[in-house]
Design an enzyme around this catalytic site. Structure first.
Site, PDB file in Angstrom:
ATOM      1  N   GLU A  73      10.324  27.078  39.728  1.00 16.42           N
ATOM      2  CA  GLU A  73       9.762  25.733  39.561  1.00 16.42           C
ATOM      3  C   GLU A  73      10.708  24.717  40.195  1.00 16.42           C
ATOM      4  O   GLU A  73      11.936  24.900  40.126  1.00 16.42           O
ATOM      5  CB  GLU A  73       9.593  25.424  38.068  1.00 16.42           C
ATOM      6  N   HIS A 130       4.185  22.555  34.530  1.00 16.90           N
ATOM      7  CA  HIS A 130       4.895  22.903  33.284  1.00 16.90           C
ATOM      8  C   HIS A 130       4.831  21.752  32.275  1.00 16.90           C
ATOM      9  O   HIS A 130       5.855  21.290  31.773  1.00 16.90           O
ATOM     10  CB  HIS A 130       6.362  23.271  33.571  1.00 16.90           C
TER      11      HIS A 130
HETATM   12  N1  LIG Z   1       3.785  25.460  29.000  1.00 16.86           N
HETATM   13  C1  LIG Z   1       4.589  24.838  28.180  1.00 16.86           C
HETATM   14  O1  LIG Z   1       4.938  23.679  28.371  1.00 16.86           O
HETATM   15  C2  LIG Z   1       5.063  25.559  26.962  1.00 16.86           C
HETATM   16  C3  LIG Z   1       5.314  24.848  25.792  1.00 16.86           C
HETATM   17  C4  LIG Z   1       5.706  25.534  24.654  1.00 16.86           C
HETATM   18  C5  LIG Z   1       5.873  26.899  24.707  1.00 16.86           C
HETATM   19  N2  LIG Z   1       5.678  27.572  25.857  1.00 16.86           N
HETATM   20  C6  LIG Z   1       5.853  29.025  25.932  1.00 16.86           C
HETATM   21  O2  LIG Z   1       4.757  29.638  25.250  1.00 16.86           O
HETATM   22  C7  LIG Z   1       5.147  30.921  24.804  1.00 16.86           C
HETATM   23  C8  LIG Z   1       4.709  31.135  23.376  1.00 16.86           C
HETATM   24  O3  LIG Z   1       5.327  30.183  22.518  1.00 16.86           O
HETATM   25  P1  LIG Z   1       5.298  30.373  20.933  1.00 16.86           P
HETATM   26  O4  LIG Z   1       5.879  29.165  20.338  1.00 16.86           O
HETATM   27  O5  LIG Z   1       3.950  30.824  20.508  1.00 16.86           O
HETATM   28  O6  LIG Z   1       6.316  31.595  20.807  1.00 16.86           O
HETATM   29  P2  LIG Z   1       6.463  32.592  19.592  1.00 16.86           P
HETATM   30  O7  LIG Z   1       7.814  33.180  19.712  1.00 16.86           O
HETATM   31  O8  LIG Z   1       6.035  31.962  18.321  1.00 16.86           O
HETATM   32  O9  LIG Z   1       5.390  33.737  19.923  1.00 16.86           O
HETATM   33  C9  LIG Z   1       5.540  34.685  20.924  1.00 16.86           C
HETATM   34  C10 LIG Z   1       4.820  35.936  20.478  1.00 16.86           C
HETATM   35  O10 LIG Z   1       4.751  36.822  21.559  1.00 16.86           O
HETATM   36  C11 LIG Z   1       4.953  38.134  21.062  1.00 16.86           C
HETATM   37  N3  LIG Z   1       5.334  38.994  22.179  1.00 16.86           N
HETATM   38  C12 LIG Z   1       6.503  39.049  22.859  1.00 16.86           C
HETATM   39  N4  LIG Z   1       6.428  39.935  23.864  1.00 16.86           N
HETATM   40  C13 LIG Z   1       5.173  40.443  23.826  1.00 16.86           C
HETATM   41  C14 LIG Z   1       4.493  41.393  24.622  1.00 16.86           C
HETATM   42  N5  LIG Z   1       5.085  41.994  25.635  1.00 16.86           N
HETATM   43  N6  LIG Z   1       3.222  41.665  24.303  1.00 16.86           N
HETATM   44  C15 LIG Z   1       2.598  41.081  23.253  1.00 16.86           C
HETATM   45  N7  LIG Z   1       3.212  40.176  22.470  1.00 16.86           N
HETATM   46  C16 LIG Z   1       4.472  39.861  22.764  1.00 16.86           C
HETATM   47  C17 LIG Z   1       6.003  37.960  20.012  1.00 16.86           C
HETATM   48  O11 LIG Z   1       6.035  39.049  19.109  1.00 16.86           O
HETATM   49  C18 LIG Z   1       5.516  36.677  19.353  1.00 16.86           C
HETATM   50  O12 LIG Z   1       4.626  36.927  18.301  1.00 16.86           O
HETATM   51  C19 LIG Z   1       6.640  31.004  25.011  1.00 16.86           C
HETATM   52  O13 LIG Z   1       6.907  31.755  26.155  1.00 16.86           O
HETATM   53  C20 LIG Z   1       7.054  29.565  25.222  1.00 16.86           C
HETATM   54  O14 LIG Z   1       8.203  29.476  26.019  1.00 16.86           O
HETATM   55  C21 LIG Z   1       5.240  26.925  26.977  1.00 16.86           C
END
Ligand SMILES: NC(=O)c1ccc[n+]([C@@H]2O[C@H](COP(=O)([O-])OP(=O)(O)OC[C@H]3O[C@@H](n4cnc5c(N)ncnc54)[C@H](O)[C@@H]3O)[C@@H](O)[C@H]2O)c1
Length: 634
Positions: free
Chosen positions: A494, A517
């Site tokens: 990015e 993002h």
């Molecule tokens: N686009 C954005 O601006 C933005 C904003 C916030 C969060 N995010 C991203 O969104 C994602 C999710 O955030 P969250 O708060 O729900 O995180 P979280 O940690 O609450 O949930 C992630 C889930 O993914 C599961 N997981 C991990 N690897 C896996 C796999 N290979 N297969 C299946 N499940 C798997 C974990 O067990 C967990 O339950 C993160 O990567 C975070 O960085 C992006």
């Protein structure tokens, strides 16, 4: 620190902007001028006159005359004024009620203001009415405030020193105030010390003249080794907030009385090493790296707040080894991501992006072809954490059938269905949305094989982390029509700044929504983060609770009542608790409560004890081998 014993020392306290946060006559103006057309103008004039008077630029009698004339106040308005002032008592005075009550015999309020409102306000914190030295109003027959008692020395310049001298106090007099007239008591020789009180207002000319500066009453009490509400004054605790964290966070720390420094940008390693020396609380966002080298120079650091979701920028292991608790905002922007995902799903399944693009070129293509409702469609969520679960709830409300796959066994919310494997989920879904975390094992989690397993004409979203999707495989799937609608918010590479070009093979493909993002970037999310992270840091600082910490053993502690709380952080080696309890037994300490939690690296023991104990207890606890940090709260 006191030159005489507390019994021989008298405390003279100013009222306006010291005992209370405000100037009482300003507040009276807000009440008395309600409904008057010239209200704002009159209030501004009153403020200016007050400030000029306080700064010593205007004779006091003159300033009072001018203000009373502008106020046009009435006796009947005084109860409302008193009520308003009660709600504006300075925080550190409210905190230290016990000190004020216990030392009432030695405390005087001296003010050029008026007894009518000062007496009831200060009495609420135990100050005696006959220890209030102030002026009184003069009313006309109808009850209008028309003048003041001109025979009272406090109606003229030099009044404060005169009335204090008149008390003939037998001991040292310490004056606490924010104004020049308070300094004059010291200047005249009627007081031994003048403390410039800066909790509410800082007047450089006054601070310059002061023997000491007291950013709060706690600081004054600490300086004089007097009993106080805080073991260590918060004004001595430095908070450094970087990267433009939300103003609400700054406000929350300032309200608590901390010494807050803010910087707009991120700091590089050397700059941070320089800046962090005296800092106890550090707030950052994603661009400041807190490395082991930085931490070596952070001797006072107690806690770090990451005003974002990720904590990759912080060396968590090094933080733990040094007893620094780290907190983040894991779900403050969850809802924002969910709303964007829902919006994109609807836009993509209706083919809105190409239609909108055509319209901008003047093309009118009214047709229902390849345009669908989301109701009844199968939404497959990869990752069922904060975002996945929230999205499932909102999607079900829209009538979607939700499936999820998570590597951890998760409770399915609502009617959501759990898939046993990723392959099963990919095969069943009409729409697939990725919400896994960014652990390195998830690199290219979705590649050629996985796209191969998906239904023809699937909608695909990635709003999680860029490296989770193999971009060439996605591009291929789009070009082959396997994926007919795509929303991507995160990318393996990015741009670092808004000035850099965004380069990606995903550009210029059909029905693809690309966003920079911003899934979690909303005003609401920023405000949520600004509130959430300080709340966690303050709970840790004030109470010792570590609930929600990303690196500390999590403990939710009860509020501290009638005890002293001893917080001991140590390397997780056997026998520490036994050593601590031996010390408590040796000194016959009455323990009110004890809490222990460990993780792989450290142990965290909290012991609430009766307030009376020998100083040696603290020294011995600090001296236990493998102690990392020790803290005392009361
Ligand atoms: N686009 C954005 O601006 C933005 C904003 C916030 C969060 N995010 C991203 O969104 C994602 C999710 O955030 P969250 O708060 O729900 O995180 P979280 O940690 O609450 O949930 C992630 C889930 O993914 C599961 N997981 C991990 N690897 C896996 C796999 N290979 N297969 C299946 N499940 C798997 C974990 O067990 C967990 O339950 C993160 O990567 C975070 O960085 C992006």
């Amino acid at each position: 620190m006191l030159t005489k014993t507390p019994e021989q020392t008298f405390f003279v306290i100013d009222f306006d902007s010291t005992f209370t946060k405000v100037e009482a006559l300003d507040v009276l103006g807000e009440i008395s001028l309600v409904g008057r057309p010239d209200r704002d103008d009159a209030l501004n004039q009153i403020k200016t006159i007050t400030d000029r008077g306080m700064a010593g630029e205007l004779s006091f009698t003159e300033s009072l005359e001018l203000r009373l004339k502008l106020l046009r106040a009435h006796r009947d308005q005084l109860p409302a004024l008193i009520e308003a002032l009660m709600g504006k008592i300075s925080d550190s005075f409210q905190r230290n009620r016990e000190f004020l009550v216990e030392n009432a015999e030695h405390i005087y309020i001296v003010s050029n203001g008026f007894r009518e409102f000062i007496v009831p306000v200060v009495a609420s914190l135990g100050i005696k009415a006959d220890h209030v030295l102030a002026n009184t109003f003069v009313y006309d027959e109808a009850g209008n405030i028309v003048d003041f008692d001109r025979s009272n020395p406090l109606s003229a310049n030099g009044g404060k020193p005169q009335v204090i001298r008149g008390l003939a106090l037998d001991g040292d007099v310490y004056v606490i105030g924010d104004g020049y007239t308070d300094y004059e008591i010291r200047e005249s020789g009627a007081a031994a010390r003048f403390y410039a009180f800066t909790e509410n207002v800082l007047r450089p000319r006054v601070v310059e003249k002061a023997d000491f500066t007291a950013p709060s009453l706690d600081e004054f009490l600490y300086h004089n080794n007097l009993s106080r509400s805080q073991s260590y004054p918060k004004s001595r605790i430095k908070v450094l907030l970087l990267e433009n964290v939300h103003p609400v966070a700054v406000q929350l720390f300032e309200q608590e009385g901390f010494n807050v420094e803010i910087r707009k940008g991120a700091l590089d390693e050397d700059e941070l090493i320089e800046a962090i020396r005296d800092v106890s609380i550090l707030g950052i966002r994603s661009k400041t790296n807190v490395t082991a080298r930085v931490l070596e120079h952070a001797n006072k650091l107690m806690t770090i707040g990451a005003f974002c979701i990720g904590t990759n920028q912080i060396d968590l292991t090094a933080c733990t080894e040094r007893g620094v608790a780290v907190f983040n905002a894991p779900y403050s922007n969850t809802r924002s991501v969910v709303e964007l995902a829902i919006g994109e799903i609807i836009m993509l399944i209706r083919g809105i992006v190409p239609k909108s693009n055509s319209m901008h070129k003047g093309e009118w293509d009214k047709s229902a072809k390849n345009s669908y409702e989301v109701r009844g469609k199968k939404l497959g969520l990869v990752g069922y954490g904060n975002i996945g679960t929230q999205l499932s709830v909102v999607a079900e409300a829209l009538g979607m059938e939700v499936y999820f796959y998570d590597i951890v066994d998760k409770l399915a919310l609502g009617n959501t269905r759990k898939c046993k494997t990723l392959d099963e989920l990919l095969a069943v879904s009409d729409i697939i949305s990725l919400h896994t975390d960014g652990r390195k094992e998830n690199k290219n989690l979705i590649g050629e094989r996985e796209f191969g397993l998906m239904k023809q004409g699937v909608i695909f979203l990635n709003l999680s982390r860029g490296h989770i999707v193999d971009i060439p495989a996605l591009v291929n799937a789009i070009k082959q029509g396997k994926v007919i609608g795509t929303g991507v918010d995160v990318f393996p590479e990015e741009p670092k700044t808004n000035n850099e070009e965004f380069i990606s093979a995903l550009r210029d493909l059909p029905n693809v929504i690309l966003t920079p993002h911003i899934g979690g970037s909303t005003e609401e999310a920023q405000a949520n983060i600004g509130n959430f992270v300080p709340a966690k840091l303050l709970e840790y600082i004030n109470n010792g609770s570590t609930y929600g910490s990303v690196n500390f053993p999590e403990l939710q502690l009860p509020l501290l009542k009638n005890s002293h709380r001893l917080l001991h952080i140590h390397a997780n080696v056997p026998g520490i608790l036994a050593k601590m309890n031996n010390i408590f037994a040796k000194y016959h300490i009455n323990i009110h409560g004890q809490y222990l939690k460990t993780n792989e690296q450290i142990g965290y023991v909290i012991t609430d004890v009766a307030k009376e104990y020998a100083d040696e207890v603290v020294q011995e606890l600090k001296g236990i081998d493998n102690t990392i940090k020790f803290r005392l709260l009361y």
